[in-house]
Write an enzyme that holds these catalytic residues in place. Structure first.
Site, mmCIF file in Angstrom:
data_model
loop_
_atom_site.group_PDB
_atom_site.id
_atom_site.type_symbol
_atom_site.label_atom_id
_atom_site.label_comp_id
_atom_site.label_asym_id
_atom_site.label_seq_id
_atom_site.Cartn_x
_atom_site.Cartn_y
_atom_site.Cartn_z
ATOM 1 N N ASP A 110 0.478 -1.021 0.385
ATOM 2 C CA ASP A 110 0.403 0.173 -0.422
ATOM 3 C C ASP A 110 0.748 1.192 0.593
ATOM 4 O O ASP A 110 0.605 2.182 -0.929
ATOM 5 C CB ASP A 110 -1.186 0.093 1.179
ATOM 6 C CG ASP A 110 -1.593 -1.387 1.444
ATOM 7 O OD1 ASP A 110 -2.988 -0.790 1.208
ATOM 8 O OD2 ASP A 110 -1.623 -2.579 1.483
ATOM 9 N N THR A 179 -7.078 -4.663 0.118
ATOM 10 C CA THR A 179 -5.363 -5.345 0.913
ATOM 11 C C THR A 179 -5.793 -6.424 1.778
ATOM 12 O O THR A 179 -4.626 -7.369 1.611
ATOM 13 C CB THR A 179 -5.336 -4.010 1.891
ATOM 14 O OG1 THR A 179 -4.941 -2.824 1.670
ATOM 15 C CG2 THR A 179 -3.767 -4.168 3.203
#
Length: 359
Positions: A110, A179
């Site tokens: 990320d 995620t």
């Protein structure tokens, strides 16, 4: 003594020098500001957004160029996402809890994807506002130059410049969608996304799948490299929903469309939008509707909204309201996405879903 017998007074000399300094200041301050903006040094980014800066080109941006940079940013971010996942060193941590009580996870994928995407866009377009899911740390600032070349596939679809005021533009970045699934090594759900909104309306969308290297892009009233499928089942649709909330939707969907309705639990809003389209990716499931029943962030959905809109589809709240991509970073009213269907008829068919989502 001055030539021709002219005497220069000290006051006149001082005024002349001050005027000269003023002219030099204006000339060089504008030049230096332009150079600093070019190299991304025009301001300190804070939180997940960077505010508008002065534009040296009269305050307009070309949406074709923004699309080209957005595609490149999504691909560059995807390279970081894939590299981190393949290294198997994710440095996973929790940013806190979601509204539903699950861990809101973050990984090195990320963070590194966010840095590449943010600074590529910010260096190319220093005058536009950029909202991103992850925090932008000024200590990680880097210059990522763009060669200003627009790819042939974009030029083929969008032949002329599409200029808009820079102050009307908001960019939404999702550097790693899904995620949770990324940490579980469920790679097919993972995407990187960029969306450009003008006056709050989504006009450019890019969804990139890092592990299959497929990229979908579209411009509203412009062109796209993806299309709708030839047919959709409106009577007994296949409905793609969040993996963590599939039960909420399933009960109402079966009551509305009958027992033949198929519910497809999936991760990632980008993946779910692509499920509605004609995507040449064997790992991509296909659905007729996308329904979400709880709070969702705008960087998750803006790119998909723009792509669907460009192809004649719709993405609204469950009550049928259009979504504005200004102001707060999330929406409360759930989500209904469709293409080549009577969207408002679907809204009327699902009157209880919004209530279900807030239980």
């Amino acid at each position: 003594m001055a030539p021709m017998g002219i005497r220069l007074s000290p006051l006149g000399v001082a005024v002349f020098c001050l005027l000269g300094l003023g002219v030099l200041y204006h000339l060089y301050s504008g030049f230096l500001a332009g150079r600093f903006s070019l190299f991304g040094l025009g301001g300190e980014p804070g939180g997940g957004a960077a505010g508008p800066a002065a534009s040296a080109d009269g305050g307009t941006v070309d949406l074709r160029e923004m699309l080209a940079v957005s595609v490149l940013a999504a691909v560059r971010g995807g390279e970081e996402v894939r590299r981190v996942r393949e290294s198997n060193v994710l440095h996973e941590k929790s940013k806190g809890k979601t509204r539903e009580g699950a861990d809101d996870k973050m990984t090195s994928g990320d963070v590194l994807s966010n840095r590449k995407m943010f600074y590529l866009l910010k260096t190319a377009f220093p005058s536009v506002q950029i909202n991103t899911e992850e925090h932008v740390d000024a200590s990680d600032q880097e210059v990522i130059l763009w060669d200003r070349k627009i790819p042939e596939d974009i030029l083929k679809e969008i032949a002329t410049p599409q200029e808009v005021p820079a102050e009307s533009v908001t960019v939404w970045i999702d550097p790693l969608d899904a995620t949770q699934e990324y940490t579980e090594d469920l790679r097919k759900y993972v995407t990187t996304m960029v969306c450009v909104a003008v006056n709050g309306k989504p006009v450019l969308g890019v969804i990139h799948k890092p592990f299959s290297e497929y990229t979908a892009w579209a411009m509203v009233d412009g062109g796209s490299n993806v299309k709708a499928r030839t047919s959709y089942n409106e009577k007994t649709p296949r409905i793609v929903v969040s993996r963590s909330h599939s039960g909420m939707v399933k009960q109402v969907a079966l009551q509305t469309f009958g027992n033949q309705t198929t519910i497809i639990p999936a991760g990632g809003a980008g993946y779910k939008v692509l499920a509605l389209l004609d995507v040449p990716d064997k790992s991509q499931e296909k659905a007729d509707l996308y329904i979400h029943v709880t709070y969702i962030k705008k960087w998750d959905i803006c790119a998909g909204n723009a792509i669907l809109k460009a192809l004649g589809g719709h993405m609204t709240t469950l009550s049928g309201e259009e979504i504005s991509y200004t102001g707060s970073d999330g929406i409360e009213g759930g989500l209904l996405a469709s293409i080549r269907m009577n969207h408002q008829a679907l809204v009327r068919k699902l009157p209880d879903l919004e209530k279900t989502g807030h239980k």
